[in-house]
Design an enzyme around this catalytic site. Structure first.
Site, PDB file in Angstrom:
ATOM      1  N   GLU A   1      -1.343  -8.709   3.993  1.00 54.25           N
ATOM      2  CA  GLU A   1      -1.174  -9.056   5.418  1.00 54.25           C
ATOM      3  C   GLU A   1      -2.490  -9.444   6.082  1.00 54.25           C
ATOM      4  O   GLU A   1      -2.490 -10.146   7.098  1.00 54.25           O
ATOM      5  CB  GLU A   1      -0.537  -7.879   6.168  1.00 54.25           C
ATOM      6  CG  GLU A   1      -1.475  -6.747   6.583  1.00 54.25           C
ATOM      7  CD  GLU A   1      -1.926  -5.842   5.457  1.00 54.25           C
ATOM      8  OE1 GLU A   1      -2.838  -5.017   5.675  1.00 54.25           O
ATOM      9  OE2 GLU A   1      -1.362  -5.953   4.340  1.00 54.25           O
TER      10      GLU A   1
ATOM     11  N   CYS B   1       0.825  -1.204   0.000  1.00 57.07           N
ATOM     12  CA  CYS B   1       0.000   0.000   0.000  1.00 57.07           C
ATOM     13  C   CYS B   1       0.869   1.269   0.000  1.00 57.07           C
ATOM     14  O   CYS B   1       1.449   1.607  -1.016  1.00 57.07           O
ATOM     15  CB  CYS B   1      -0.997  -0.033   1.144  1.00 57.07           C
ATOM     16  SG  CYS B   1      -2.348   1.157   0.926  1.00 57.07           S
TER      17      CYS B   1
ATOM     18  N   HIS C   1      -3.596  -5.335   0.275  1.00 57.58           N
ATOM     19  CA  HIS C   1      -3.170  -5.669   1.648  1.00 57.58           C
ATOM     20  C   HIS C   1      -3.098  -7.185   1.852  1.00 57.58           C
ATOM     21  O   HIS C   1      -4.018  -7.795   2.390  1.00 57.58           O
ATOM     22  CB  HIS C   1      -4.132  -5.045   2.658  1.00 57.58           C
ATOM     23  CG  HIS C   1      -3.976  -3.568   2.797  1.00 57.58           C
ATOM     24  ND1 HIS C   1      -3.183  -2.994   3.756  1.00 57.58           N
ATOM     25  CD2 HIS C   1      -4.492  -2.551   2.074  1.00 57.58           C
ATOM     26  CE1 HIS C   1      -3.219  -1.676   3.631  1.00 57.58           C
ATOM     27  NE2 HIS C   1      -4.019  -1.387   2.611  1.00 57.58           N
TER      28      HIS C   1
END
Length: 269
Positions: A233, A123, A231
């Protein structure tokens, strides 16, 4: 010599005021993904290190960081890269910024690429890498003709905001296509800014259907140097590509750590 069993990953911190103090912080989901997904040990790197007391040069700060870490992770953030750093004109009123993070992350990115230190951006980290290497950004992608609105809906739950939002096309023969085992993949989307001009050294790894670059690698880097706009994660263990990205980053950090140990042993002989 360090006696750690896992590679150490430096994670860039955000710098922001709060309750009369300045705080340096990283959202836990990034640290968890770096620790568990990459099987490494994350350490938070504060922003604005080079001018805390004015006694250390940027070069000296970078040398201290590289003596500590086996890789660098650039997490997402609500803040944006300062427009002046890529020749942009700030909006009025200005968008959220974090110049103290910029002053650390951009030179660190360039040094990682040159040294072959494993580097993974997400990001804001994706945007930082593009700017650090000579690219520019759209400050409001949703205002650009032909582009989708890539922002999250803040009225929805966190789980809904981080759910799959759109597909991306993965570059044939690229790293991401190999990890995914497919030519297209569904990703989340929580960003207002995006790439305008791609930096010269970057090779596209994924694009959204509106043409916006969603992932790239530094094609001439001597080590792992990759970034994604989405994203991975977020619940990485539930997504094959997300898990693969952190595993590949961890493998690169382990290889780099092993090389460092070998070089240290040779130097000691």
């Amino acid at each position: 010599m360090r006696q750690l069993t896992r590679p150490v990953i430096g994670v860039i911190s955000d710098v922001k005021p709060g309750s009369g103090h300045v705080t340096h912080g990283v959202t836990e989901k990034y640290l968890f993904a770096v620790a568990r997904g990459a099987d490494t040990y994350p350490v938070m790197l504060p922003g604005r290190m080079s001018d805390v007391d004015g006694s250390m040069s940027e070069t000296a700060v970078l040398e201290e960081i590289f003596a500590l870490v086996d890789g660098i992770f650039l997490p997402g953030s609500p803040s944006n890269v300062e427009p002046a750093l890529y020749g942009g004109t700030p909006y009025d009123p200005p968008l959220p910024a974090d110049p103290h993070r910029d002053v650390v992350s951009l030179p660190l990115i360039r040094a990682c690429v040159e040294r072959g230190v494993p580097l993974f951006g997400v990001c804001r980290g994706f945007q930082e890498m593009n700017v650090a290497l000579g690219g520019s950004l759209h400050q409001k992608v949703h205002e650009q003709p032909g582009h989708f609105d890539h922002r999250e809906d803040g009225t929805r739950s966190i789980e809904e905001q981080y759910g799959h939002a759109h597909e991306v096309s993965l570059a044939p023969g690229g790293l991401l296509a190999g990890l995914a085992g497919a030519g297209r993949w569904s990703v989340n989307s929580l960003h207002g800014q995006g790439i305008d001009r791609l930096a010269p050294r970057l090779a596209v790894e994924a694009r959204a259907d509106d043409g916006l670059v969603e992932a790239f690698r530094v094609q001439d880097a001597p080590g792992f140097a990759l970034a994604v706009q989405w994203h991975p994660e977020w619940r990485f263990w539930q997504d094959r590509l997300s898990a693969g990205l952190f595993e590949a980053f961890g493998a690169a950090a382990r290889a780099y750590a092993a090389q460092r140990r070998g070089d240290a042993l040779k130097a000691a002989e």
